[in-house]
Design a protein around this motif. Structure first.
Motif, PDB file in Angstrom:
ATOM      1  N   ALA A 191       1.062  -1.315   0.016  1.00 16.06           N
ATOM      2  CA  ALA A 191      -0.061   0.098   0.191  1.00 16.06           C
ATOM      3  C   ALA A 191       0.879   1.324  -0.008  1.00 16.06           C
ATOM      4  O   ALA A 191       0.735   2.034  -0.792  1.00 16.06           O
ATOM      5  CB  ALA A 191      -0.729  -0.009   1.192  1.00 16.06           C
ATOM      6  N   TYR A 192       2.114   1.080   0.893  1.00 17.37           N
ATOM      7  CA  TYR A 192       2.879   2.298   0.998  1.00 17.37           C
ATOM      8  C   TYR A 192       3.419   2.691  -0.442  1.00 17.37           C
ATOM      9  O   TYR A 192       3.430   3.748  -0.938  1.00 17.37           O
ATOM     10  CB  TYR A 192       4.023   2.020   1.943  1.00 17.37           C
ATOM     11  N   VAL A 193       4.136   1.487  -1.223  1.00 17.64           N
ATOM     12  CA  VAL A 193       4.428   1.796  -2.413  1.00 17.64           C
ATOM     13  C   VAL A 193       3.513   2.350  -3.407  1.00 17.64           C
ATOM     14  O   VAL A 193       3.840   3.331  -4.083  1.00 17.64           O
ATOM     15  CB  VAL A 193       5.004   0.372  -2.976  1.00 17.64           C
ATOM     16  N   LEU A 194       2.429   1.849  -3.377  1.00 18.70           N
ATOM     17  CA  LEU A 194       1.277   1.942  -4.450  1.00 18.70           C
ATOM     18  C   LEU A 194       0.729   3.400  -4.257  1.00 18.70           C
ATOM     19  O   LEU A 194       0.459   3.993  -5.228  1.00 18.70           O
ATOM     20  CB  LEU A 194       0.338   0.783  -4.664  1.00 18.70           C
ATOM     21  N   VAL A 195       0.483   3.797  -3.075  1.00 18.58           N
ATOM     22  CA  VAL A 195      -0.173   5.316  -2.972  1.00 18.58           C
ATOM     23  C   VAL A 195       0.990   6.204  -3.064  1.00 18.58           C
ATOM     24  O   VAL A 195       0.787   7.377  -3.198  1.00 18.58           O
ATOM     25  CB  VAL A 195      -0.966   5.407  -1.666  1.00 18.58           C
TER      26      VAL A 195
END
Lengths: 140, 140, 140
Positions: free
Chosen positions: B80-84
């Motif tokens: 999630a951290y990477v994708l957002v």
């Protein structure tokens, strides 16, 4: 809000909070009742190790087991859903329904409420089946 | 090195190595002590099944349980951290601190070192809370 | 089919189906034998709670444990593999071999077939080690 990544991120955070709360629930009962099965934990509290975990800790442990059987694979399906570009209109509904169902599942486990616990499990399962179908439709 | 994907990949590999090492530790003790609880495993070694798992295997099993409650959700938060697109400057620090904390947690569990094991757990938890906050800050 | 995302999505869906089938296997035995350890589940069926889970449920529970130690971290390595852009020619082979190995592992656990279960576990492990090596080669 039209972006599945948004809902994936919100679901991850909410599911982490739920699991962390389950750990806190276990820790709260262990500490307030000074009951520790692991010998070095009991020693730290100046107690003899308990023979068995507390009933509340055991019940939360069963909720944990069911979470571990469902939440990581849901999150993996969520990543697949995002990466293949499956329906962005349904992502929010599916991810949030699953999340709410898992919150309910834990509450119903701790409160020993049946058949509600099984229904909450079933709702989560239906969300994952729908995600699988939408992923396969997008691929083939 | 400025890319969170780099640190996500490094953390995944290191955490896999750690978990695999825990399995090897269990297998090593089972094999060198010829003690198997599962009947078909005992039969393969020409032994009667053991009543209980070895103490080392039980201890490593508890480390495993705690890993399963923490590592998959950390990795999901990492995605999630990477994708957002949350803070790329902090990704390396957070992902690596979590990884080191989990290595320490397992070592402290096997060595029965308290309160160090709880501290290692707490450090990992703080990393995940920080990741949640950064994800939500990026979304809202 | 040249895209690792395709194989990641197929593997996620197939592994979910396998894990769901393990749950169904447990539920089938609990329901057809009307044997429930959890008190509120037994009460729902109008029965006294069982002292122990059924042998089939216990065996499937061991297969579950091994799945939880392997499948979530495989899926996390799969995401890392996709995001860093590791070999797209090998992705399908590695992800599908792992998936087939895990299906075999569960079947061999339920059928108590050794050394086949350990071989299936080993094949899955080799796939994950290969994924780690390919990820690190791509990064460095």
């Amino acid at each position: 809000m039209e972006d599945p990544v948004f809902w994936y991120a919100v679901a991850s955070v909410l599911l982490y909070v739920k699991m962390f709360a389950t750990s806190m629930y276990q820790g709260f009962h262990r500490i307030t009742k000074m009951t520790f099965k692991t010998p070095e934990d009991a020693a730290l509290a100046g107690k003899a190790p308990a023979q068995e975990e507390l009933p509340q800790v055991q019940k939360a442990g069963k909720a944990w087991s069911n979470d571990l059987e469902n939440i990581p694979i849901f999150l993996a399906l969520g990543v697949a859903y995002v990466l293949v570009g499956a329906s962005s209109g349904l992502a929010g509904w599916l991810f949030m329904t699953f999340t709410v169902a898992r919150y309910c599942h834990t509450i119903f486990y701790l409160a020993e409420l049946q058949p509600w616990r099984t229904i909450a499990y079933g709702v989560g399962t239906l969300c994952m089946i729908a995600m699988c179908v939408l992923i396969l439709f997008t691929l083939f």
